[in-house]
Design a protein around this motif. Structure first.
Motif, mmCIF file in Angstrom:
data_model
loop_
_atom_site.group_PDB
_atom_site.id
_atom_site.type_symbol
_atom_site.label_atom_id
_atom_site.label_comp_id
_atom_site.label_asym_id
_atom_site.label_seq_id
_atom_site.Cartn_x
_atom_site.Cartn_y
_atom_site.Cartn_z
ATOM 1 N N ASP A 72 44.732 40.675 38.269
ATOM 2 C CA ASP A 72 44.500 39.281 37.882
ATOM 3 C C ASP A 72 43.361 38.776 38.762
ATOM 4 O O ASP A 72 43.476 38.777 39.997
ATOM 5 N N ILE A 73 42.260 38.323 38.178
ATOM 6 C CA ILE A 73 41.091 37.945 38.975
ATOM 7 C C ILE A 73 41.341 36.752 39.886
ATOM 8 O O ILE A 73 40.580 36.523 40.827
ATOM 9 N N LYS A 74 42.405 36.006 39.635
ATOM 10 C CA LYS A 74 42.710 34.844 40.478
ATOM 11 C C LYS A 74 43.549 35.217 41.691
ATOM 12 O O LYS A 74 43.766 34.394 42.579
ATOM 13 N N SER A 75 44.032 36.445 41.732
ATOM 14 C CA SER A 75 44.896 36.906 42.817
ATOM 15 C C SER A 75 44.070 37.418 43.991
ATOM 16 O O SER A 75 43.172 38.247 43.814
ATOM 17 N N GLY A 76 44.392 36.954 45.184
ATOM 18 C CA GLY A 76 43.711 37.437 46.380
ATOM 19 C C GLY A 76 43.928 38.919 46.606
ATOM 20 O O GLY A 76 43.005 39.642 47.005
ATOM 21 N N ASN A 77 45.123 39.401 46.359
ATOM 22 C CA ASN A 77 45.403 40.826 46.553
ATOM 23 C C ASN A 77 44.594 41.690 45.584
ATOM 24 O O ASN A 77 44.124 42.768 45.938
ATOM 25 N N CYS A 78 44.413 41.208 44.371
ATOM 26 C CA CYS A 78 43.593 41.940 43.405
ATOM 27 C C CYS A 78 42.111 41.831 43.783
ATOM 28 O O CYS A 78 41.343 42.783 43.599
ATOM 29 N N TYR A 79 41.734 40.686 44.322
ATOM 30 C CA TYR A 79 40.341 40.478 44.726
ATOM 31 C C TYR A 79 39.923 41.453 45.828
ATOM 32 O O TYR A 79 38.778 41.922 45.851
ATOM 33 N N LYS A 80 40.844 41.782 46.719
ATOM 34 C CA LYS A 80 40.535 42.769 47.760
ATOM 35 C C LYS A 80 40.016 44.062 47.121
ATOM 36 O O LYS A 80 39.007 44.628 47.552
ATOM 37 N N VAL A 81 40.719 44.528 46.112
ATOM 38 C CA VAL A 81 40.363 45.775 45.433
ATOM 39 C C VAL A 81 39.030 45.608 44.710
ATOM 40 O O VAL A 81 38.146 46.472 44.790
ATOM 41 N N LYS A 82 38.872 44.489 44.020
ATOM 42 C CA LYS A 82 37.632 44.208 43.302
ATOM 43 C C LYS A 82 36.441 44.215 44.256
ATOM 44 O O LYS A 82 35.372 44.756 43.932
ATOM 45 N N LEU A 83 36.612 43.637 45.438
ATOM 46 C CA LEU A 83 35.525 43.545 46.405
ATOM 47 C C LEU A 83 35.155 44.924 46.956
ATOM 48 O O LEU A 83 33.969 45.251 47.084
ATOM 49 N N VAL A 84 36.155 45.738 47.268
ATOM 50 C CA VAL A 84 35.869 47.093 47.749
ATOM 51 C C VAL A 84 35.124 47.882 46.682
ATOM 52 O O VAL A 84 34.140 48.581 46.976
#
Length: 200
Positions: A7-19
């Motif tokens: 979910d793009i709004k989730s911080g935990n998912c954003y970690k993966v997206k950023l890496v």
């Protein structure tokens, strides 16, 4: 190709997206909406019985969950993980700190305020976690007064893990005006080559 469920709004998912962005890893992003119950659909529960995100699925069908574990897998042998054993341990120290002393307060406050709209039955919880959230920010500020990143001058997975929810802490009612070192650190992270925003 690697598939990411998040979910793009989730911080935990954003970690993966950023890496993934920082390392330029090809992948397919399968967008999930937590609030719409996507993670409880039968097809997804067959992949992850707990119904949590983020989740990655490798080209040969291997499944891996938990954001910090996924980051470690993706960043293996990259500059995001220190070579020095002690510095690597410090990176993991901050990643454990994020999961147990930061995310449960910063992220939950954001969920209560930003997504739930501050329901009256959660006001006491909101106030209590605010105190603990500021305690976590205090420790980060103390560390970042002396270095550009959490593990000295090297940008690591620890910074990504803590950036994810810290940069949207205001959505949970946290005011960063008294945290100049954290604010500078946020800028330092955003200046990394390959950086991408949460909703981008």
């Amino acid at each position: 190709m690697l598939t990411v469920y998040g979910d793009i709004k989730s911080g935990n998912c954003y970690k993966v997206k950023l890496v993934l962005s920082l390392l330029g890893i090809p992948h397919h992003w399968h967008d999930m909406d937590i609030l719409q119950g996507d993670t409880q659909d039968d097809w997804y529960l067959q992949k992850h019985p707990f119904g949590k995100i983020p989740l990655i699925e490798t080209a040969n069908g291997q499944i891996l969950s938990e954001s910090n574990a996924i980051m470690g897998y993706l960043a293996e042998n990259s500059a995001l993980i220190p070579n020095d054993p002690f510095d690597k341990a410090k990176m993991y120290q901050w990643m454990f700190f994020e999961q147990y002393s930061h995310e449960p307060y910063i992220a939950v406050a954001r969920f209560i305020q930003y997504y739930l709209g501050m329901p009256e039955d959660r006001l006491d919880e909101y106030k209590a976690i605010h105190k603990k959230g500021y305690k976590a920010l205090d420790l980060m500020e103390l560390t970042l007064k002396n270095s550009a990143f959490l593990v000295g001058e090297q940008f690591t997975l620890a910074d990504i893990a803590l950036f994810a929810y810290t940069h949207v802490a205001h959505q949970g009612g946290f005011d960063l005006k008294n945290y100049p070192s954290i604010k500078q650190w946020l800028t330092n992270v955003e200046q990394q080559s390959g950086f991408v925003g949460m909703i981008a």
